[in-house]
Write an enzyme that holds these catalytic residues in place. Structure first.
Site, PDB file in Angstrom:
ATOM      1  N   ASP A 114      73.966  62.602  50.129  1.00 48.60           N
ATOM      2  CA  ASP A 114      73.340  63.341  49.017  1.00 48.60           C
ATOM      3  C   ASP A 114      74.489  64.094  48.349  1.00 48.60           C
ATOM      4  O   ASP A 114      75.673  63.752  48.582  1.00 48.60           O
ATOM      5  CB  ASP A 114      72.242  64.298  49.521  1.00 48.60           C
ATOM      6  CG  ASP A 114      71.407  64.882  48.376  1.00 48.60           C
ATOM      7  OD1 ASP A 114      70.660  64.123  47.754  1.00 48.60           O
ATOM      8  OD2 ASP A 114      71.520  66.091  48.091  1.00 48.60           O
ATOM      9  N   LYS A 169      65.041  65.672  55.364  1.00 47.79           N
ATOM     10  CA  LYS A 169      66.219  66.043  54.565  1.00 47.79           C
ATOM     11  C   LYS A 169      67.054  67.015  55.388  1.00 47.79           C
ATOM     12  O   LYS A 169      66.539  67.693  56.275  1.00 47.79           O
ATOM     13  CB  LYS A 169      65.781  66.732  53.271  1.00 47.79           C
ATOM     14  CG  LYS A 169      66.851  66.807  52.211  1.00 47.79           C
ATOM     15  CD  LYS A 169      66.992  65.537  51.414  1.00 47.79           C
ATOM     16  CE  LYS A 169      68.194  65.562  50.493  1.00 47.79           C
ATOM     17  NZ  LYS A 169      68.251  64.380  49.629  1.00 47.79           N
TER      18      LYS A 169
HETATM   19  P1  NDP Z   1      77.165  63.925  43.782  1.00 45.74           P
HETATM   20  O1  NDP Z   1      77.626  65.014  44.653  1.00 45.74           O
HETATM   21  O2  NDP Z   1      77.822  62.601  43.846  1.00 45.74           O
HETATM   22  O3  NDP Z   1      77.180  64.395  42.246  1.00 45.74           O
HETATM   23  C1  NDP Z   1      76.476  65.505  41.806  1.00 45.74           C
HETATM   24  C2  NDP Z   1      76.866  65.773  40.372  1.00 45.74           C
HETATM   25  O4  NDP Z   1      76.077  66.847  39.865  1.00 45.74           O
HETATM   26  C3  NDP Z   1      78.313  66.203  40.220  1.00 45.74           C
HETATM   27  O5  NDP Z   1      78.775  65.820  38.964  1.00 45.74           O
HETATM   28  C4  NDP Z   1      78.208  67.733  40.324  1.00 45.74           C
HETATM   29  O6  NDP Z   1      79.285  68.411  39.693  1.00 45.74           O
HETATM   30  C5  NDP Z   1      76.916  67.981  39.586  1.00 45.74           C
HETATM   31  N1  NDP Z   1      76.278  69.198  40.132  1.00 45.74           N
HETATM   32  C6  NDP Z   1      75.968  69.454  41.416  1.00 45.74           C
HETATM   33  N2  NDP Z   1      75.432  70.673  41.542  1.00 45.74           N
HETATM   34  C7  NDP Z   1      75.431  71.194  40.309  1.00 45.74           C
HETATM   35  C8  NDP Z   1      74.994  72.427  39.764  1.00 45.74           C
HETATM   36  N3  NDP Z   1      74.468  73.377  40.555  1.00 45.74           N
HETATM   37  N4  NDP Z   1      75.131  72.605  38.436  1.00 45.74           N
HETATM   38  C9  NDP Z   1      75.648  71.639  37.629  1.00 45.74           C
HETATM   39  N5  NDP Z   1      76.084  70.449  38.085  1.00 45.74           N
HETATM   40  C10 NDP Z   1      75.962  70.236  39.395  1.00 45.74           C
HETATM   41  O7  NDP Z   1      75.576  63.792  44.065  1.00 45.74           O
HETATM   42  P2  NDP Z   1      74.630  62.577  43.752  1.00 45.74           P
HETATM   43  O8  NDP Z   1      75.014  61.935  42.473  1.00 45.74           O
HETATM   44  O9  NDP Z   1      74.488  61.773  44.973  1.00 45.74           O
HETATM   45  O10 NDP Z   1      73.222  63.335  43.579  1.00 45.74           O
HETATM   46  C11 NDP Z   1      72.786  63.853  42.326  1.00 45.74           C
HETATM   47  C12 NDP Z   1      71.305  64.139  42.399  1.00 45.74           C
HETATM   48  O11 NDP Z   1      70.596  62.927  42.697  1.00 45.74           O
HETATM   49  C13 NDP Z   1      70.855  65.139  43.467  1.00 45.74           C
HETATM   50  O12 NDP Z   1      69.712  65.830  42.994  1.00 45.74           O
HETATM   51  C14 NDP Z   1      70.452  64.236  44.620  1.00 45.74           C
HETATM   52  O13 NDP Z   1      69.547  64.876  45.501  1.00 45.74           O
HETATM   53  C15 NDP Z   1      69.797  63.104  43.853  1.00 45.74           C
HETATM   54  N6  NDP Z   1      69.693  61.838  44.562  1.00 45.74           N
HETATM   55  C16 NDP Z   1      70.792  61.193  45.025  1.00 45.74           C
HETATM   56  C17 NDP Z   1      70.664  59.970  45.663  1.00 45.74           C
HETATM   57  C18 NDP Z   1      71.857  59.180  46.107  1.00 45.74           C
HETATM   58  O14 NDP Z   1      71.653  58.034  46.551  1.00 45.74           O
HETATM   59  N7  NDP Z   1      73.072  59.679  45.974  1.00 45.74           N
HETATM   60  C19 NDP Z   1      69.335  59.380  45.917  1.00 45.74           C
HETATM   61  C20 NDP Z   1      68.260  60.098  45.294  1.00 45.74           C
HETATM   62  C21 NDP Z   1      68.442  61.293  44.674  1.00 45.74           C
HETATM   63  P3  NDP Z   1      80.483  68.991  40.599  1.00 45.74           P
HETATM   64  O15 NDP Z   1      81.261  67.803  41.041  1.00 45.74           O
HETATM   65  O16 NDP Z   1      81.233  69.884  39.683  1.00 45.74           O
HETATM   66  O17 NDP Z   1      79.821  69.732  41.730  1.00 45.74           O
END
Ligand code: NDP
Length: 444
Positions: A166, A126
């Site tokens: 991510d 990671k």
């Molecule tokens: P994105 O950046 O596309 O979206 C993240 C979302 O979560 C946004 O809506 C963001 O809001 C919100 N968010 C982020 N940090 C916080 C926080 N501290 N408090 C509240 N809301 C928060 O990321 P992904 O959708 O790709 O990833 C989401 C999760 O899934 C993570 O844990 C990631 O590690 C996991 N994941 C992702 C994969 C992938 O293929 N994308 C694969 C496996 C796991 P805002 O826009 O306001 O920051």
């Protein structure tokens, strides 16, 4: 003191300043107790637990870049290459101001078991940076990504370590990083996944984590005599995972009534309008207040609160530790039947235990969000054979992988007398394959 407790003690002493990493190690090692006890002599002699909790290497570096005012900015970059017993390191790059070594180590550690569960040959890693992409111009994003890759490119490669997206790293960032890798190394190879379709990306990779989450949730429900049809779901997040989880849940006949971002959340009694959400988040990169402004049935609330809405299924898809004990209590009181994690470790240990002890079916992220990395591995396969598969082909393989993961974790839990404990099942099933390979490789 038993072997697990000895190692937990050692890891806590060595990493006292890394709470998220300790949380992940504690959860995994505690659930491995029956396997470790059954093999204690061999594991102890070969220091399996000490080795699996210590990364192969940690790379930390300076990322200098110039902002639009001509000012030099400096961020910190990370890549943790945790374990490559079963394949090249694989795991995403997180760009978020909260990123620190402990968070990257927790994610890299979890990735070992998740990648193993996919049944594909990928090790755990990671990376990321404390860079905040929010509010930056395209040129600033490019400047950061190029500088980040200028250093990272020394340590990665198609057969060495293959990073992906991510939080904060989407198609745009992957494109800039790929361009810089190609320029410096003079090589066009599958060194990153999540690439654009015009230069080696895989169809269905964008949708994979969210779709995969729903495929495993559907299988879970099916095996408990239920279906997704007519179920009310609450989802947190409004990013890549959340958007495609909402889309697939709706295609399966469920109604998703919430989503959220880091400033607030939406309750939409008519069900989330995915096209509108995509327009706001993927195209305009705007806040959720715009969603509420555009849709009569939607209410916007500041802060956090999606878990207060009555539901059958909860899908946390935003970030770590976003579903707390008090949220778990509310979900149980409201009759929630299942919680499947789209994000990495979104549910705290206490909340997980409360849900499990109160009859809620619970699948942890390393199993339920493995569809993203599995499809990344399918992207690597396509790059290696210089072919592209159709959307349907990739999607069918993804579904098959997720259904198999469900049955593997279910079987592993049953084998060790913990039927229905999918957290233990996921850790055990993921761990066994990695340990077999580590033992085969000797001391390294
Ligand atoms: P994105 O950046 O596309 O979206 C993240 C979302 O979560 C946004 O809506 C963001 O809001 C919100 N968010 C982020 N940090 C916080 C926080 N501290 N408090 C509240 N809301 C928060 O990321 P992904 O959708 O790709 O990833 C989401 C999760 O899934 C993570 O844990 C990631 O590690 C996991 N994941 C992702 C994969 C992938 O293929 N994308 C694969 C496996 C796991 P805002 O826009 O306001 O920051």
């Amino acid at each position: 003191m038993g072997y697990v407790d000895e190692v937990l003690d050692l890891v806590s002493k060595k990493n006292a300043d890394q709470p998220e990493f300790l949380q992940a190690v504690t959860e995994v090692l505690n659930s491995l107790r029956p396997v470790v006890e059954a093999n204690e002599e061999v594991y102890r002699k070969n220091a399996i637990l000490e080795r699996i909790t210590e990364p192969d290497r940690v790379i930390m570096f300076r990322v200098p870049w110039v902002d639009d005012k001509g000012q030099v900015q400096v961020n910190r970059g990370f890549r943790v290459q945790f374990n490559n017993a079963i394949g090249p390191y694989k795991g995403g790059l997180r760009l978020h101001p909260s990123v620190n070594l402990g968070i990257i180590k927790f994610l890299g550690f979890e990735q070992i078991f998740k990648n193993s569960l996919t049944s594909l040959p990928i090790g755990g890693g990671k990376g990321g940076s404390d860079f905040n992409p929010k509010g930056k111009s395209d040129r600033e994003i490019m400047a950061f990504c190029q500088s980040f890759m200028t250093e990272l490119c020394k340590y990665i490669g198609a057969d060495v370590d293959v990073p992906a997206g991510d939080i904060g790293t989407g198609a745009r960032e992957i494109g800039y990083m790929f361009g810089q890798y190609k320029r410096i190394r003079g090589m066009f190879e599958g060194v990153l996944t999540g690439k654009g379709l015009s230069y080696g990306g895989s169809l269905a990779r964008t949708e994979a984590t969210g779709y995969g989450l729903l495929y495993i949730t559907e299988e879970l429900m099916k095996c408990h005599g239920e279906s997704m049809q007519g179920k009310t779901c609450v989802v947190s997040g409004a990013g890549n995972v959340a958007i495609y989880a909402i889309q697939k849940a709706q295609q399966m006949g469920a109604k998703v009534v919430t989503c959220s971002d880091s400033t607030g959340w939406i309750y939409d009694s008519e069900g989330i309008d995915v096209a509108l959400l995509k327009e706001i988040k993927e195209v305009k990169r705007a806040r959720l207040t715009e969603y509420a402004a555009a849709r009569k049935s939607a209410e916007y609330h500041e802060g956090r609160g999606v878990w207060s809405i009555k539901c059958d299924i909860a899908l946390p898809c935003a970030t770590q530790n976003e579903l707390l004990l008090e949220d778990a209590k509310t979900l149980v009181a409201n009759g929630c039947k299942a919680v499947c994690e789209g994000a990495n470790m979104p549910t705290t240990l206490e909340a997980t235990e409360y849900l499990q002890n109160n009859g809620v079916l619970f699948i942890c992220g390393k199993a339920s969000n493995a569809g993203g990395v599995a499809t990344s591995a399918l992207e690597m396969s396509q790059n290696s054979e210089r072919l592209s598969w159709t959307f349907e082909e990739v999607d069918a393989k993804l579904k098959n992988i997720m259904v198999n993961i469900y049955h593997n974790i279910d079987d592993a839990a049953k084998q060790y007398g913990m039927e229905g404990n999918y957290v233990a099942g996921a850790n055990i099933a993921g761990f066994q394959k990695v340990v077999d390979a580590m033992l085969a490789h000797g001391v390294c």
